[in-house]
Design an enzyme around this catalytic site. Sequence first.
Site, short mmCIF file in Angstrom:
data_model
loop_
_atom_site.label_atom_id
_atom_site.label_comp_id
_atom_site.label_asym_id
_atom_site.label_seq_id
_atom_site.Cartn_x
_atom_site.Cartn_y
_atom_site.Cartn_z
N CYS A 108 37.23 105.26 -86.66
CA CYS A 108 36.72 105.51 -88.19
C CYS A 108 37.60 105.52 -89.42
O CYS A 108 37.46 105.50 -90.75
CB CYS A 108 35.65 106.52 -88.26
SG CYS A 108 34.37 106.21 -87.15
N HIS A 242 34.77 110.03 -94.83
CA HIS A 242 34.12 109.44 -93.75
C HIS A 242 32.70 109.99 -93.56
O HIS A 242 32.44 111.14 -93.58
CB HIS A 242 34.72 109.43 -92.63
CG HIS A 242 34.13 108.91 -91.66
ND1 HIS A 242 33.58 107.77 -91.48
CD2 HIS A 242 33.96 109.29 -90.15
CE1 HIS A 242 32.75 107.40 -90.38
NE2 HIS A 242 33.24 108.22 -89.46
N ASN A 272 26.31 106.58 -90.05
CA ASN A 272 27.70 106.40 -90.03
C ASN A 272 28.14 105.11 -89.74
O ASN A 272 27.86 104.57 -88.58
CB ASN A 272 27.99 107.07 -88.74
CG ASN A 272 29.58 107.32 -88.41
OD1 ASN A 272 30.42 106.60 -88.98
ND2 ASN A 272 30.10 108.23 -87.48
N1 ACO Z 1 16.95 114.65 -81.71
C1 ACO Z 1 16.42 115.65 -81.44
N2 ACO Z 1 17.22 116.59 -80.66
C2 ACO Z 1 18.29 116.18 -80.45
C3 ACO Z 1 18.91 114.89 -80.86
C4 ACO Z 1 17.94 114.25 -81.60
N3 ACO Z 1 18.37 112.90 -82.13
N4 ACO Z 1 20.15 114.86 -80.58
C5 ACO Z 1 20.46 115.99 -79.83
N5 ACO Z 1 19.67 116.88 -79.62
C6 ACO Z 1 19.33 118.24 -79.19
C7 ACO Z 1 20.38 118.29 -78.16
O1 ACO Z 1 19.94 117.72 -76.91
C8 ACO Z 1 20.10 119.92 -78.25
O2 ACO Z 1 19.25 120.33 -77.37
P1 ACO Z 1 19.44 121.59 -76.20
O3 ACO Z 1 19.77 122.63 -77.23
O4 ACO Z 1 17.98 121.69 -75.81
O5 ACO Z 1 20.44 121.30 -75.47
C9 ACO Z 1 20.05 120.26 -79.63
O6 ACO Z 1 19.63 119.02 -80.26
C10 ACO Z 1 21.67 120.59 -80.23
O7 ACO Z 1 22.61 119.59 -79.91
P2 ACO Z 1 23.97 119.74 -80.43
O8 ACO Z 1 24.72 118.33 -79.95
O9 ACO Z 1 24.35 120.96 -80.33
O10 ACO Z 1 23.43 119.51 -82.14
P3 ACO Z 1 24.65 119.49 -83.19
O11 ACO Z 1 24.06 120.51 -84.28
O12 ACO Z 1 25.92 119.63 -82.88
O13 ACO Z 1 24.35 118.24 -83.80
C11 ACO Z 1 25.55 116.01 -84.05
C12 ACO Z 1 24.92 116.86 -83.17
C13 ACO Z 1 24.62 115.54 -85.30
C14 ACO Z 1 26.16 114.98 -83.06
C15 ACO Z 1 26.75 116.78 -84.55
O14 ACO Z 1 27.42 117.45 -83.43
C16 ACO Z 1 27.78 115.90 -85.14
O15 ACO Z 1 27.48 115.22 -86.24
N6 ACO Z 1 28.94 115.78 -84.74
C17 ACO Z 1 30.19 115.04 -85.13
C18 ACO Z 1 29.78 113.63 -84.86
C19 ACO Z 1 30.74 112.53 -85.74
O16 ACO Z 1 31.25 112.97 -86.41
N7 ACO Z 1 30.79 111.48 -85.08
C20 ACO Z 1 31.45 110.43 -85.53
C21 ACO Z 1 33.11 110.41 -85.42
S1 ACO Z 1 33.88 109.28 -85.11
C22 ACO Z 1 33.01 107.93 -85.52
O17 ACO Z 1 32.42 107.94 -86.56
C23 ACO Z 1 32.61 106.87 -84.39
#
Ligand code: ACO
Length: 317
Positions: A108, A242, A272
């Site tokens: 990215c 980003h 994204n």
């Molecule tokens: N809908 C509903 N629930 C969900 C979903 C969804 N789409 N996705 C995950 N959950 C659940 C999980 O299963 C988890 O449930 P549990 O507590 O029962 O186990 C709960 O939600 C919390 O999950 P987390 O992963 O802790 O949620 P978080 O608040 O961290 O959000 C996310 C997840 C959005 C992926 C976040 O961590 C994030 O944005 N991380 C950075 C990702 C990123 O920047 N990626 C790209 C970088 S590089 C590139 O661009 C390729």
Amino acid sequence: MKIIGTGRAHPAKVVTNAMLEEFLDTSDEWIKERTGMSVRKVISDEKLEDLAIEASIKAIEDAGLKATDIDYIICSNVVNEYVTPSLSCIIQGGVGAKCACVDVNAACSGFIYALDMADDRLKSGKARNILVVAAEEPTRMVDWSDRSTCVLFGDGAGAVVVTQGEGMICSRLTTQSKTSCLYYKRMLEPTPYITKEETAGPMYMNGREVFKTAVLSSAKDITKLLKQAGLQPSDLKYYILHQANMRIIEAVANYLKLDMSYFPTNVERCGNTSSASVALLLDELHRDGKLQRGDKILMSAFGAGFTTAACIIEWTK
Ligand code: ACO
């Protein structure tokens, strides 16, 4: 270098959170609250190269140049249908240019890596007008039954034309080999000689780990660049980060003690879009008349690797 033209292209298919609710255990509320996303634009019948060509033609037109004036093309891309030839070779034919072409994959962060490479090439006098394109289809890397990744991504292509000038104030590129928190592995063709065990599968992402690393590294890059340029956070017109997650952008804004008006976003409308996100947003700001000559803009991105790239530019168009 200085930017003299920009362009972008989006796929036609708009996928809302409600559409995802139809086949995933997710909700509009969860997606909006955790990511800021409402819709994303996803490739359906388009080819990524066609989006890249459309964005490039718009950037060349905006620069007031002909395709034959372009003497180097750099395309940032993580994945597309072709492993070879490179996407930049396909773009060259599509726009009607006749120059050397190369693709870069810095995940990215790739668009800013490519801008930095273009700046070096212009400084060395080896090129006069460079087309820098970021074209991405991350929706083809994820498992669409995995709610933790597929809701996050969208596709698109953004492009700029750069020429010799004083627009690049400073830049910073970093890479830490931290390959296990975010990767996508494809299977290669079998041969009669392969005896090792091989694995492949959709994108794996440790979201929390990426989130933490992204906020810390973006904040560090920005702080270092501001210091290097002798600027205060509020001296900049915009921070184009980003567009991975609204909460990452808000965390960086908070760290810099700036309000969100400094941080334009498209993550809510585009998802994204990997390395295309910064290029798409830059074109949007330019075409909406939000950039004035002399504005200072900071661009900052992070991605798999773990790579980061940031730069401060002056808008000179
Ligand atoms: N809908 C509903 N629930 C969900 C979903 C969804 N789409 N996705 C995950 N959950 C659940 C999980 O299963 C988890 O449930 P549990 O507590 O029962 O186990 C709960 O939600 C919390 O999950 P987390 O992963 O802790 O949620 P978080 O608040 O961290 O959000 C996310 C997840 C959005 C992926 C976040 O961590 C994030 O944005 N991380 C950075 C990702 C990123 O920047 N990626 C790209 C970088 S590089 C590139 O661009 C390729």
